[in-house]
Every structure is written in C-alpha cells, then in structure tokens.
Design a protein around this motif. Structure first.
Motif, PDB file in Angstrom:
ATOM      1  N   ARG A 235      -2.109  12.266   4.513  1.00  0.00           N
ATOM      2  CA  ARG A 235      -0.654  12.339   4.124  1.00  0.00           C
ATOM      3  C   ARG A 235       0.248  13.429   4.986  1.00  0.00           C
ATOM      4  O   ARG A 235       1.363  13.151   4.910  1.00  0.00           O
ATOM      5  CB  ARG A 235      -0.592  12.455   2.564  1.00  0.00           C
ATOM      6  CG  ARG A 235      -0.912  10.945   2.082  1.00  0.00           C
ATOM      7  CD  ARG A 235      -1.268  11.204   0.498  1.00  0.00           C
ATOM      8  NE  ARG A 235      -1.475   9.793  -0.005  1.00  0.00           N
ATOM      9  CZ  ARG A 235      -0.625   8.980  -0.650  1.00  0.00           C
ATOM     10  NH1 ARG A 235       0.775   9.153  -0.653  1.00  0.00           N
ATOM     11  NH2 ARG A 235      -1.021   7.957  -0.999  1.00  0.00           N
ATOM     12  N   ASP A 236      -0.561  14.391   4.939  1.00  0.00           N
ATOM     13  CA  ASP A 236       0.182  15.709   5.525  1.00  0.00           C
ATOM     14  C   ASP A 236       0.664  15.420   6.938  1.00  0.00           C
ATOM     15  O   ASP A 236       1.279  16.241   7.241  1.00  0.00           O
ATOM     16  CB  ASP A 236      -0.342  16.868   5.244  1.00  0.00           C
ATOM     17  CG  ASP A 236      -1.616  16.957   5.930  1.00  0.00           C
ATOM     18  OD1 ASP A 236      -1.857  16.399   6.986  1.00  0.00           O
ATOM     19  OD2 ASP A 236      -2.550  17.789   5.424  1.00  0.00           O
ATOM     20  N   GLN A 237       0.098  14.402   7.515  1.00  0.00           N
ATOM     21  CA  GLN A 237       0.551  14.084   8.963  1.00  0.00           C
ATOM     22  C   GLN A 237       1.914  13.372   8.816  1.00  0.00           C
ATOM     23  O   GLN A 237       2.531  13.115   9.892  1.00  0.00           O
ATOM     24  CB  GLN A 237      -0.435  13.232   9.555  1.00  0.00           C
ATOM     25  CG  GLN A 237      -1.640  13.909  10.100  1.00  0.00           C
ATOM     26  CD  GLN A 237      -2.710  12.902  10.674  1.00  0.00           C
ATOM     27  OE1 GLN A 237      -3.209  12.025  10.292  1.00  0.00           O
ATOM     28  NE2 GLN A 237      -2.754  13.203  12.085  1.00  0.00           N
ATOM     29  N   ALA A 238       2.409  12.999   7.718  1.00  0.00           N
ATOM     30  CA  ALA A 238       3.656  12.271   7.680  1.00  0.00           C
ATOM     31  C   ALA A 238       4.910  13.005   8.173  1.00  0.00           C
ATOM     32  O   ALA A 238       5.807  12.663   8.596  1.00  0.00           O
ATOM     33  CB  ALA A 238       3.780  11.986   6.248  1.00  0.00           C
TER      34      ALA A 238
ATOM     35  N   TRP B 298       9.802  16.751   2.520  1.00  0.00           N
ATOM     36  CA  TRP B 298       9.572  17.755   1.446  1.00  0.00           C
ATOM     37  C   TRP B 298       8.226  16.981   0.382  1.00  0.00           C
ATOM     38  O   TRP B 298       7.541  17.194  -0.119  1.00  0.00           O
ATOM     39  CB  TRP B 298      10.868  17.773   0.692  1.00  0.00           C
ATOM     40  CG  TRP B 298      10.759  18.836  -0.279  1.00  0.00           C
ATOM     41  CD1 TRP B 298      10.903  20.139  -0.428  1.00  0.00           C
ATOM     42  CD2 TRP B 298      10.464  18.547  -1.785  1.00  0.00           C
ATOM     43  NE1 TRP B 298      11.081  20.642  -1.578  1.00  0.00           N
ATOM     44  CE2 TRP B 298      10.352  19.992  -2.236  1.00  0.00           C
ATOM     45  CE3 TRP B 298      10.176  17.567  -2.302  1.00  0.00           C
ATOM     46  CZ2 TRP B 298      10.397  19.956  -3.840  1.00  0.00           C
ATOM     47  CZ3 TRP B 298       9.962  17.741  -3.950  1.00  0.00           C
ATOM     48  CH2 TRP B 298      10.280  18.929  -4.345  1.00  0.00           C
ATOM     49  N   LEU B 299       8.783  15.726   0.395  1.00  0.00           N
ATOM     50  CA  LEU B 299       7.981  14.964  -0.582  1.00  0.00           C
ATOM     51  C   LEU B 299       6.497  14.875  -0.353  1.00  0.00           C
ATOM     52  O   LEU B 299       5.692  15.268  -1.086  1.00  0.00           O
ATOM     53  CB  LEU B 299       8.259  13.585  -0.702  1.00  0.00           C
ATOM     54  CG  LEU B 299       9.709  13.183  -1.806  1.00  0.00           C
ATOM     55  CD1 LEU B 299       9.703  11.627  -1.682  1.00  0.00           C
ATOM     56  CD2 LEU B 299       9.679  13.869  -2.991  1.00  0.00           C
ATOM     57  N   TYR B 300       6.153  14.587   0.994  1.00  0.00           N
ATOM     58  CA  TYR B 300       4.818  14.510   1.465  1.00  0.00           C
ATOM     59  C   TYR B 300       4.151  15.678   1.427  1.00  0.00           C
ATOM     60  O   TYR B 300       2.996  15.784   1.333  1.00  0.00           O
ATOM     61  CB  TYR B 300       4.799  13.416   2.779  1.00  0.00           C
ATOM     62  CG  TYR B 300       5.488  12.396   2.858  1.00  0.00           C
ATOM     63  CD1 TYR B 300       5.219  11.455   1.521  1.00  0.00           C
ATOM     64  CD2 TYR B 300       6.305  12.009   4.056  1.00  0.00           C
ATOM     65  CE1 TYR B 300       5.873  10.087   1.544  1.00  0.00           C
ATOM     66  CE2 TYR B 300       6.474  10.461   3.860  1.00  0.00           C
ATOM     67  CZ  TYR B 300       6.520   9.714   2.641  1.00  0.00           C
ATOM     68  OH  TYR B 300       7.016   8.468   2.545  1.00  0.00           O
ATOM     69  N   ALA B 301       5.005  16.873   1.886  1.00  0.00           N
ATOM     70  CA  ALA B 301       4.436  18.090   1.815  1.00  0.00           C
ATOM     71  C   ALA B 301       3.749  18.494   0.728  1.00  0.00           C
ATOM     72  O   ALA B 301       2.764  19.225   0.707  1.00  0.00           O
ATOM     73  CB  ALA B 301       5.461  19.037   2.414  1.00  0.00           C
ATOM     74  N   ARG B 302       4.397  17.854  -0.538  1.00  0.00           N
ATOM     75  CA  ARG B 302       4.089  18.190  -1.819  1.00  0.00           C
ATOM     76  C   ARG B 302       3.257  17.337  -2.575  1.00  0.00           C
ATOM     77  O   ARG B 302       2.739  17.135  -3.629  1.00  0.00           O
ATOM     78  CB  ARG B 302       5.187  18.460  -2.811  1.00  0.00           C
ATOM     79  CG  ARG B 302       5.707  19.883  -2.411  1.00  0.00           C
ATOM     80  CD  ARG B 302       6.921  20.133  -2.896  1.00  0.00           C
ATOM     81  NE  ARG B 302       7.565  21.214  -2.516  1.00  0.00           N
ATOM     82  CZ  ARG B 302       7.734  21.523  -1.261  1.00  0.00           C
ATOM     83  NH1 ARG B 302       7.984  20.499  -0.383  1.00  0.00           N
ATOM     84  NH2 ARG B 302       8.412  22.719  -0.811  1.00  0.00           N
ATOM     85  N   GLY B 303       2.704  16.028  -1.815  1.00  0.00           N
ATOM     86  CA  GLY B 303       1.748  15.044  -2.395  1.00  0.00           C
ATOM     87  C   GLY B 303       2.546  13.916  -3.085  1.00  0.00           C
ATOM     88  O   GLY B 303       1.625  13.205  -3.540  1.00  0.00           O
ATOM     89  N   HIS B 304       3.840  14.005  -2.916  1.00  0.00           N
ATOM     90  CA  HIS B 304       4.410  12.972  -3.803  1.00  0.00           C
ATOM     91  C   HIS B 304       4.279  11.708  -2.773  1.00  0.00           C
ATOM     92  O   HIS B 304       4.212  11.426  -1.932  1.00  0.00           O
ATOM     93  CB  HIS B 304       5.959  13.321  -4.055  1.00  0.00           C
ATOM     94  CG  HIS B 304       5.893  14.588  -5.088  1.00  0.00           C
ATOM     95  ND1 HIS B 304       5.701  14.232  -6.435  1.00  0.00           N
ATOM     96  CD2 HIS B 304       6.489  15.566  -4.891  1.00  0.00           C
ATOM     97  CE1 HIS B 304       5.894  15.283  -6.892  1.00  0.00           C
ATOM     98  NE2 HIS B 304       6.402  16.086  -6.044  1.00  0.00           N
TER      99      HIS B 304
END
Lengths: 264, 264
Positions: free
Chosen positions: A47-50, B221-227
DNA sequence: TTGCTCCTCACGTCACGTGAGGTGGC
DNA sequence: TTGCTCCTCACGTCACGTGAGGTGGC
C-alpha cells in the motif's frame, strides 16, 4: 506485513491508474511490484507504494515523459524541479508552435489557398554586402534577424536598398541550412555581386511564419507552367519589423528560372 | 511526355519533401508515381504532380493528418475548407489543453508538490437536493456547472449551504463518469440525505483545473497512514465563480474513511 | 570502374489500449 | 460451479527516420 500486499487491480483502483499502465510501469522499471508470485506471475503491491504511483499519475497527467518521471522517483530533490521546469518549457514551446500553425490555418481559411499573383521579371545584378550563417528551421527568424543587423552595420550609410535573404530551395526543413543576407550598397571594395537574371516573383503580405504559403503558391505556379527553379530563393524584406506590425510586413519572394526563350 | 517524368530524388527536391516521405505517400495511396518501372521498381513522377506534392507538404507542415489530406486531394472543393476548419479546431483545442497543463506545472513549480494540510473530520449528515449527470473528464467543468445551476434553481430560497460535488474515486479519467451535485436545504419532502461520517479533508485554493494536485496530496496522505477511501469523494465549492476569480476559488475536498477506532 | 541513386525489408518511436487465449482463487 | 481477476503474447497507433544489404545507370 503480508496484509499490506494488494493485487494489481485493487492497487490500480487505489491509485486511479489502469492495470495495463501498472504492468507497463513494471516492465519499464518505473514501479516494480513489491512481490511477484513465482508460480502464477501475479503482481502484488504494498500500500505504501501508492504514493509513488500517485506521483506517476500526476506527472503523466501533465504529459511528463516516463524517463523523466524515473528520475523524479529517484528521490533526488533537484530532479523534481528539473522535471517540472523542463515540462514547463516543453509545454510553452508546444503552445507557441501550435499558435503559429493556427495563425497560418486561420489565414488559409480567410484568404483561401493562394494561387495566382505570380509575375515574371528580369532582376538586375546588384552590388551587396553579405552576412552568412547556418540555422535550423525553427531558429531561422532570430538568425536572419542577426544577419540583417550585422550586414546593415557593415554597410553603414552606404545602404542602397532593403535587405535580401538568400535561402537554398532544397533545404529539407529538418537539418541546419545555410542562410545569407545581402544588403545592396554602392559598388565598392569588399562588396560582392548578387547575380541577376530571369525570376518568378510573388509578394507576401503578413508575418514571416506564413511565408510557406507564398512558397507553395510560387512553386505550384512554376511547375504548372513547366518551369524549374535554377538556384536559391530570395526574399526582399520591403516592409519589416522596423516599420510595421507582422500583419503588415511585405516580402517579395523570387526564384530564378531559365530565360524566357529557353523554355519552349 | 516521357521527358516529363522525373526520378523520385529529383521530384523530392522539386517539392521539398524527402524520398522516404514520397515512398510513404505512395504506399498510403496519397500520391502515386505516374509510372513504376516493372523491372527495377523505380518510381517516376510527372512534373505536374508537383502541385499535389506541394499541397501535401503545406498541409503536413500544419499538422493535418494524412487521411484528411487524402480527402483534400480528392478535388472536392468543400473538402479543403472542412480540413482547414477541422485543423483550426484541433489546434485550438490542443493549445487550450496545454495551457491548462502549463498553469498546473507553474503552480507546482511555485508551491512545490503539496504535502501536508490534511485534517480528519467527522462530517454531519445533511438534507440535500441532488442533480445528477454523466460526463467525460474533459467536459466535467460545464456539466458540473449546469448541475449546480439546476440544483440551486430547484432549491430556490431554501438553500442552506454551498454546493457539494460528488465524484467516484475509481473513475479512470477516460470514460464517462457519473457526477452529482448536492445543495443543502432545510429538511423537506423531496430532499435526500447525504451521509455523514469520518473523512479526511483538504482545502484547495485556485482554479478547478488544478484540483488533481489536491487529490494527489490527499490520497498520498491517506495511504501513507494506512487509510483506505470508503466511498465517493466530495468537493464543497466554498468560494466559486459567483464571487471570485479562478485563482481565488476555495474548494474543500473530503474522502470518507473508516472510523478512527477501527483503524488500528 | 567509381559514385550516386534507387530498391525492399525490418526496426524504432511513445505510452499505452485492445483483443486473444488461457489460468488461478473465492 | 460460476464469475471475476490475473497472466502473457501480439498487434495497432502516427508518420515517418534510420540503417542493412543489395542493385541499376552514367
């Protein structure tokens, strides 16, 4: 950590990309999936590749080429700035180019594809001072402008006519081509002779970017009558930037042809 | 008449084209040589074909596609006009498109790729009147504008808030996508409920064409926080065309996410 | 005989989209 | 078991430019 892996379809939805694009970025080495199943070939992304995928999407929406995006993703902070400034310049150049084409199209719509106003003439030989250079077609304007300035400066107060540009007719619009600007002067040491002889001539009124229209008319006229250009084209800048706006420029274009008698 | 035939190289020089281009136009059926030697395959052109070749060169210099040029060469007088007007519209659209991209690039250069200003909020449910439509991405602006006008007209003087656009997050930027505009009103028959709940929100200041920058920031921002986005994105048009210039538009963008407790 | 011209493949460009034909996972 | 997803080729886009390898004409 395994929970963090998502399939390509799910990842595509998260990043607002297509599956095909993600596969393409994988092949190109732009964005590799975090894991590829050895047995099935299935791609799985963290997911953090997003974040990177979103950045690719944003830059592609701005038409930044993939190789440039690759540099941006290298995390070099200067690369982002270079890429954006490069893209700004590229877009600006594309806009300018299309605006020029649009002006020419507008003129053709307004006036029609031009045909007739071609005359035959017998040009006298002239004494001239000449400035020479080479230029790629897109740099032609400024280069010729500088040649004119140089030649005028060399002629000083002995100027005896308006500037004449000399251009090869077989310049292929692609590579560098030699250009020359001649300024008529009273006969004197250091001056050259610009040959005279029979020519076909037409008058172009308007900006220099639309000169190709006049060449089209002139050459079509020639060929329809069985003439063949015998040398370089000349452009006499009768009215130019010094005294008018682009729409009012007047340019006389001549192309040397065989003498009248020789023709039939 | 045989005298009239010239080789492809000579013809290319006459028409200011390349040999390769002439061969390509032959293959495409645009401009067939008057004669092809059966034994050697050598192409020979009549001099009077130069007019057509010059026309091809002029139109290609204006970026007119070959299929359109084929129609022009059909000698249908209307075809020329159609081609030129089509090309004018195409060029104008390309210029507009690039100008929009350029504005976005300029903004990214000035402000940097945006990052942080994202907040979490709990949106209340609202009673709204809704106007719906579908739009291709490039037609989004006018379509949403019309939806806003329709919804405002339906709400009349019961308007209780600024317009809210609702957009699918998995719209792929390519095809038609469903859009909706909701206008908050006092509860009444005919109104719908716009669901509330936890959202991530950011404020975008500037023209609507640069909204993708804000989405990039918000989603990163969302993806960096796992949302994970749980539904459609909303845009609240806090300040819009009615009261400001594009640079001053203020838009609040929200994306629904899972409740705070559910996250870890 | 030497250059120059001409020929026909074949490949590359740029960033994918569009099938074809087939398999894996819930 | 049925859909849905995923896979790898292969081809098309647009208008040519760039070789490779070979032949014809003065």
């Amino acid at each position: 950590v395994d929970e963090d892996l998502v399939s390509i379809g799910r990842f595509a939805r998260l990043c607002r990309l297509t599956v095909k694009r993600l596969r393409h970025y994988d092949e190109q080495g732009l964005l590799r999936p975090a894991h590829v199943d050895a047995a099935t070939g299935y791609r799985y992304y963290r997911r953090d590749q997003a974040g990177e995928a979103l950045t690719i999407g944003l830059l592609r929406a701005l038409d930044v080429p993939l190789p440039v995006i690759t540099e941006v993703l290298s995390r070099d902070p200067e690369a982002v700035d270079r890429a954006l400034r490069g893209q700004r310049d590229r877009l600006a150049a594309e806009i300018r180019h299309r605006e020029r084409l649009l002006a020419t199209v507008q003129r053709l719509i307004a006036d029609g594809v031009p045909g007739a106003e071609v005359t035959l003439a017998d040009e006298p030989a002239r004494q001239v001072l000449v400035a020479r250079a080479t230029a790629a077609p897109e740099r032609l304007g400024p280069v010729v402008g500088r040649c004119i300035a140089d030649a005028l400066a060399a002629a000083g107060d002995r100027v005896a006519g308006c500037p004449i540009g000399v251009y090869p007719l077989d310049g292929l619009e692609t590579a560098e081509m030699p250009v020359a600007v001649a300024i008529p002067v009273a006969a004197e040491p250091g001056s050259e002779t610009l040959a005279g002889g029979p020519v076909a001539a037409t008058i172009h009124i308007g900006a220099y970017e639309q000169v190709p229209i006049a060449y089209h008319a002139l050459l079509s006229w020639l060929y329809a009558r069985g003439h063949t250009p015998l040398g370089e084209a000349r452009e006499e800048y009768l009215v130019g930037p010094a005294t008018a706006e682009p729409d009012g420029y007047v340019t006389r274009i001549t192309i040397p042809i065989e003498a009248e008698g020789a023709h039939d």
